[in-house]
Design a protein around this motif. Sequence first.
Motif, mmCIF file in Angstrom:
data_model
loop_
_atom_site.group_PDB
_atom_site.id
_atom_site.type_symbol
_atom_site.label_atom_id
_atom_site.label_comp_id
_atom_site.label_asym_id
_atom_site.label_seq_id
_atom_site.Cartn_x
_atom_site.Cartn_y
_atom_site.Cartn_z
ATOM 1 N N HIS A 1 3.178 -1.937 -6.817
ATOM 2 C CA HIS A 1 1.756 -1.653 -6.633
ATOM 3 C C HIS A 1 0.997 -2.968 -6.479
ATOM 4 O O HIS A 1 1.502 -4.035 -6.804
ATOM 5 C CB HIS A 1 1.205 -0.882 -7.840
ATOM 6 N N GLN A 2 -0.224 -2.873 -6.009
ATOM 7 C CA GLN A 2 -1.155 -3.998 -5.984
ATOM 8 C C GLN A 2 -2.226 -3.766 -7.043
ATOM 9 O O GLN A 2 -2.625 -2.628 -7.291
ATOM 10 C CB GLN A 2 -1.843 -4.109 -4.621
ATOM 11 N N LYS B 1 -5.729 -3.905 -7.199
ATOM 12 C CA LYS B 1 -6.803 -4.051 -6.205
ATOM 13 C C LYS B 1 -8.022 -3.184 -6.509
ATOM 14 O O LYS B 1 -8.817 -2.893 -5.620
ATOM 15 C CB LYS B 1 -6.273 -3.740 -4.808
ATOM 16 N N ASN C 1 5.834 -8.041 -1.307
ATOM 17 C CA ASN C 1 5.055 -8.755 -0.294
ATOM 18 C C ASN C 1 3.620 -8.258 -0.326
ATOM 19 O O ASN C 1 3.275 -7.394 -1.125
ATOM 20 C CB ASN C 1 5.682 -8.516 1.082
ATOM 21 N N GLN C 2 2.777 -8.786 0.559
ATOM 22 C CA GLN C 2 1.387 -8.345 0.590
ATOM 23 C C GLN C 2 1.216 -7.005 1.293
ATOM 24 O O GLN C 2 0.127 -6.421 1.256
ATOM 25 C CB GLN C 2 0.508 -9.418 1.235
ATOM 26 N N THR C 3 2.279 -6.537 1.920
ATOM 27 C CA THR C 3 2.304 -5.192 2.486
ATOM 28 C C THR C 3 3.540 -4.486 1.952
ATOM 29 O O THR C 3 4.484 -5.130 1.484
ATOM 30 C CB THR C 3 2.345 -5.218 4.024
ATOM 31 N N ARG C 4 3.568 -3.181 2.026
ATOM 32 C CA ARG C 4 4.724 -2.433 1.543
ATOM 33 C C ARG C 4 5.944 -2.722 2.415
ATOM 34 O O ARG C 4 5.837 -2.962 3.612
ATOM 35 C CB ARG C 4 4.435 -0.932 1.539
ATOM 36 N N SER D 1 12.442 -7.921 -1.444
ATOM 37 C CA SER D 1 11.773 -8.255 -2.707
ATOM 38 C C SER D 1 12.706 -9.119 -3.546
ATOM 39 O O SER D 1 13.898 -9.240 -3.258
ATOM 40 C CB SER D 1 11.384 -6.985 -3.469
ATOM 41 N N TYR E 1 2.548 -6.975 -3.862
ATOM 42 C CA TYR E 1 3.094 -5.814 -4.568
ATOM 43 C C TYR E 1 4.092 -6.273 -5.638
ATOM 44 O O TYR E 1 4.889 -7.187 -5.419
ATOM 45 C CB TYR E 1 3.811 -4.882 -3.587
#
Length: 200
Positions: A117-118, A120, A144-147, A151, A172
Motif C-alpha cells: 500500500h501507499q 497517501k 515501487n511508486q506504482t503497483r 520488490s 508501495y
Amino acid sequence: MTLLRLRGFEIHKGFIDVAAQRALIEALRPVLRAAPLFSPTVPGGGQMSVRMTSAGAFGWYSDASGYRYSQTHPKGQVWPDIPEPVLAIWRKLTGVERSPECCLLNFYGENARMGLHQDKDEEDFSYPVVSISLGDDGLFRIGNQTRGGKSESIWLSSGDVVVMGGEARLIYHGVDRIRFKSSRLLPKGGRINLTLRVVT
C-alpha cells in the motif's frame, strides 16, 4: 546501530536498545487503555488482519466508506496524546520541527499481514513517515511508486526504525508475515508497528 538504504527507505537497524523498547511498551499502555485496539473493515467489505489504534490529534481509520483520518476512536472518544518517548524518536531521525499529528499503532498477531500500500491519506507528502518496530520480526516488502514490478524484502526486528521520505514517501510497501514469538518483548508474542505522520 546500522543504517541501510533500500529504494530510498532509511532503515536504522537496532536504533532503539532493549531498555528503551521496554520503556516504549510501558508508555503505550495508557494509549491502549484509552483507545482500545479494533479490527477495521476495508471498503470491499473484508476485515484487516491487523488490529489497530492511534494517538495524536488524528487516528487513521477504515470502513465501508473508505480510508481516512478521524479525530475520534470508533467508540467516540478522542485519541490520547502521542507519548513523549515516541515523539523523541521522530525528532532525532527527521530533524523536522513540526510534530506528527498521528501515531498509528498496528498490532500483528501470529497470522497478520499488511498488503502492499501507499501512505497517501495525508495532505502534504513532503513530510516523512517514521515507522517503529517492536516485538516479533516482520518481513517488510518494498515495491515501487506504482503497483507491480519487482520488490525487495528485509526482516525488521524489534528496535528497528524506518524513515520513508523524499522519493520513497509514496513507494508501495507492506508486511508479508511475522516470525511469531521471535522476540521476548511482548510476553504473548506479536509485533507492534508505530507509524508517525503529519496529517494536515
